[in-house]
Design a protein around this motif. Structure first.
Motif, short mmCIF file in Angstrom:
data_model
loop_
_atom_site.label_atom_id
_atom_site.label_comp_id
_atom_site.label_asym_id
_atom_site.label_seq_id
_atom_site.Cartn_x
_atom_site.Cartn_y
_atom_site.Cartn_z
N ASN A 18 -178.20 4.31 -96.27
CA ASN A 18 -178.09 4.54 -97.72
C ASN A 18 -179.48 4.63 -98.35
O ASN A 18 -179.73 5.49 -99.20
CB ASN A 18 -177.34 3.38 -98.39
CG ASN A 18 -175.85 3.43 -98.07
OD1 ASN A 18 -175.36 4.43 -97.55
ND2 ASN A 18 -175.15 2.35 -98.35
N LYS A 19 -180.35 3.74 -97.92
CA LYS A 19 -181.69 3.73 -98.52
C LYS A 19 -182.42 5.03 -98.19
O LYS A 19 -183.01 5.67 -99.07
CB LYS A 19 -182.47 2.51 -98.02
CG LYS A 19 -183.89 2.46 -98.53
CD LYS A 19 -184.46 1.06 -98.63
CE LYS A 19 -185.82 1.00 -99.30
NZ LYS A 19 -186.52 2.21 -99.57
N ILE A 20 -182.34 5.45 -96.92
CA ILE A 20 -183.04 6.69 -96.55
C ILE A 20 -182.46 7.86 -97.34
O ILE A 20 -183.19 8.68 -97.90
CB ILE A 20 -182.93 6.98 -95.04
CG1 ILE A 20 -183.57 5.85 -94.22
CG2 ILE A 20 -183.58 8.31 -94.68
CD1 ILE A 20 -183.30 5.92 -92.74
N SER A 21 -181.13 7.94 -97.42
CA SER A 21 -180.57 9.12 -98.10
C SER A 21 -180.85 9.05 -99.61
O SER A 21 -181.09 10.09 -100.22
CB SER A 21 -179.09 9.32 -97.78
OG SER A 21 -178.38 8.18 -98.03
N ASN A 22 -180.86 7.85 -100.19
CA ASN A 22 -181.24 7.75 -101.61
C ASN A 22 -182.67 8.19 -101.82
O ASN A 22 -182.97 9.00 -102.70
CB ASN A 22 -181.11 6.31 -102.10
CG ASN A 22 -179.70 6.05 -102.56
OD1 ASN A 22 -179.01 6.99 -102.96
ND2 ASN A 22 -179.26 4.81 -102.48
N ASP A 23 -183.58 7.66 -100.99
CA ASP A 23 -185.00 7.99 -101.14
C ASP A 23 -185.24 9.49 -100.94
O ASP A 23 -186.01 10.12 -101.65
CB ASP A 23 -185.86 7.23 -100.12
CG ASP A 23 -185.90 5.75 -100.43
OD1 ASP A 23 -185.41 5.37 -101.52
OD2 ASP A 23 -186.39 4.97 -99.59
N GLU A 24 -184.55 10.06 -99.96
CA GLU A 24 -184.83 11.46 -99.60
C GLU A 24 -184.12 12.45 -100.49
O GLU A 24 -184.65 13.51 -100.80
CB GLU A 24 -184.39 11.73 -98.15
CG GLU A 24 -185.16 10.95 -97.10
CD GLU A 24 -186.53 11.55 -96.84
OE1 GLU A 24 -186.73 12.74 -97.06
OE2 GLU A 24 -187.41 10.77 -96.41
N TYR A 25 -182.87 12.14 -100.85
CA TYR A 25 -182.04 13.19 -101.45
C TYR A 25 -181.49 12.89 -102.83
O TYR A 25 -181.04 13.78 -103.53
CB TYR A 25 -180.87 13.52 -100.51
CG TYR A 25 -181.34 13.94 -99.16
CD1 TYR A 25 -182.12 15.09 -99.02
CD2 TYR A 25 -181.08 13.18 -98.03
CE1 TYR A 25 -182.59 15.46 -97.78
CE2 TYR A 25 -181.54 13.55 -96.79
CZ TYR A 25 -182.31 14.70 -96.68
OH TYR A 25 -182.77 15.07 -95.46
#
Ligand SMILES: Cc1ncc(COP(=O)(O)O)c(C=O)c1O
Length: 482
Positions: free
Chosen positions: A472-479
């Motif tokens: 979740n954190k990666i997808s929030n940060d990235e997208y």
């Protein structure tokens, strides 16, 4: 320890120091708050330890300091959260076996030089052969499943070309068959034996990772029409990524009809033979001509512990012929029990002792419980993954392999790929869990393997929460944050 024993004070300090460290390390294995790895890059690590050997010696204190750094920087493979390769944990009787093996420091050529170890290795071979259903078989401990696959192909080559040891392949175009999910060591075996990688014919698998037997038959026929000589099929019982088992009964039938050697790579899946609940997964295994089985995988015996078994006694001494050149080593006096004439190696470690000690300590019942627990935890993990809207199973779990993909919310497949690749790196750097990365259907996935005695359902819940949070954190940060 006195000087008369040949041991001095420094020896004693070194040994006592090491024993104390072993004890501490083993106690810390139960502590899941210790991270699995410190995720250094190699340059940082090089700065921590003076690696050079020098003209002058180092003293005991310095050696103990080196050992401390080694221990603290090693990946803690016995950590309950370690799910990376196909093994994990610390089996204490097995560990004891390693110590005794090192203490007695011998080699497995002959009964003369390794008396107890020879009896024990023969006993383990007999026990494991019986479990496979090779009642009149024989076997040898090898350096691993890769070596077992090489030996399987070697036996097959020898049967097809009985003069091959003297004559070489002599222009014959031998071809062997593997599935697309077979372990990469089969390619190395073809290379080493002079078969040639292009003569290793790859058969497609179904969605579960099992060899397509119709295609196998077609390709055998096509190779014969092309004037080539099929000699071997390598089936896998527990593939590396998906844990799939090829349809052994059907493949055995084809091999019988075509007079092909059937080698079964059960390096990973062989342990399923230890429980009546899981052994049916390997139905037909007794129809193989040879198998390899790694107790250093699901059984958790210390690396290296691997067995190669053949159905028909007499095979090994023929394919491992050492000629009369080994007259100084291999003796006539204990020929019927010596193992040196059944191995490709000359010097060979005692790897059976740790397995035997582990087996004696657990009994068949202990193995049964261990294997059943692993399968049940793998099922629990698979259920948790399929119930989670942000995750999916990348394929049906086979053995105790659970292949997971973070799907997230509103992510395209390409974006999911990126998140999954990053997820493993972040997880690794956190030192909290260790799983491996793989590719299924051209997409990156996380492969978690249940092969650690300390695993339980709470750890699995924690694992799911951790990967979902990181994903979740990666997808929030990235997208989603732009
Ligand atoms: C199916 C299979 N066969 C063979 C091997 C090679 O075994 P080893 O590492 O003991 O050489 C592996 C290793 O993971 C494997 O998964």
């Amino acid at each position: 320890m006195s000087e008369e024993d040949g041991l001095n004070n420094s020896d004693e300090r070194l040994l006592q120091g090491v024993l104390a460290r072993i004890w501490r390390y083993l106690q810390d294995n139960n502590n899941s708050s210790i991270t699995i790895n410190k995720a250094k890059n190699y340059r940082e690590l090089q700065m921590k330890l003076d690696l050079a050997v020098r003209e002058e010696s180092v003293d005991v204190e310095e050696m103990l300091q080196d050992i401390d750094i080694y221990l603290s920087e090693s990946v803690r493979t016995s950590h309950p959260h370690f799910m990376n390769p196909l093994w994990g944990g610390t089996n204490l009787p097995s560990f004891t076996g390693e110590i005794i093996t090192a203490l007695t420091n011998t080699s497995m050529y002959t009964f003369e030089i390794a008396p107890m170890a020879t009896l024990i290795e023969n006993e383990m071979i007999k026990t494991m052969s019986k479990l496979v259903g090779f009642d009149a078989g024989e076997g040898i401990f090898t350096t691993g499943g890769s070596n077992g696959n090489l030996m399987g192909m070697l036996c097959a080559r020898d049967r097809k070309l009985p003069d091959v040891q003297n004559e070489g392949i002599n222009g014959k175009s031998l071809v062997a068959f593997i599935s697309e999910e077979a372990h990469y060591s089969t390619t190395m075996a073809a290379n080493i034996l002079g078969i040639g990688n292009k003569n290793l014919i790859v058969i497609s698998c179904n969605e579960f990772g099992e060899m397509d037997t119709e295609e196998l038959e077609e390709k055998i026929a096509a190779e014969k029409r092309a004037g080539n000589t099929p000699f071997c099929v390598i089936a896998t019982a527990g593939t590396t990524v998906k844990g799939a088992v090829d349809p052994l009964d059907e493949i055995a039938e084809i091999c019988k009809r075509e007079y092909l050697w059937l080698h079964i790579d059960a390096a990973w899946g062989g342990a399923a033979l230890l429980s009546p609940k899981t052994r049916q997964l390997l139905q037909g295994i007794e129809k193989g001509d040879s198998i390899c089985w790694d107790p250093h995988k699901m059984m958790g015996v210390h690396l290296i512990c691997s067995v190669f078994l053949v159905k028909s006694a007499g095979t090994l001494s023929k394919v491992c012929s050492h000629t009369d050149d080994a007259h100084y080593l291999l003796l006539d006096s204990s020929k019927e029990i010596d193992l040196g004439n059944k191995s490709l190696q000359c010097g060979r470690r005692v790897d059976a002792l740790k397995l035997w000690l582990a087996w004696r300590a657990k009994g068949n019942e202990g193995w049964r419980k261990q294997i059943e627990k692993y399968f049940s935890i793998a099922e629990y993990l698979a259920t948790k993954v399929s119930e989670n809207p942000l995750l999916e199973l990348a394929c049906k779990p086979g053995m105790t392999n659970v292949c997971i993909r973070y799907t997230g919310a509103r992510l395209t497949p390409d974006k999911q790929d990126l998140v999954n690749s990053k997820l493993r790196v972040v997880l690794l750097e956190s030192g909290e869990f260790m799983v491996s990365k793989s590719i299924i259907n051209n997409r990156p996935i996380l492969r978690a393997v249940i092969a650690n005695p300390k695993i339980d359902e709470n750890i699995i819940d924690n694992f799911i929460e951790t990967i979902v949070n990181i994903g979740n954190k990666i997808s929030n940060d990235e997208y989603h944050s732009r």
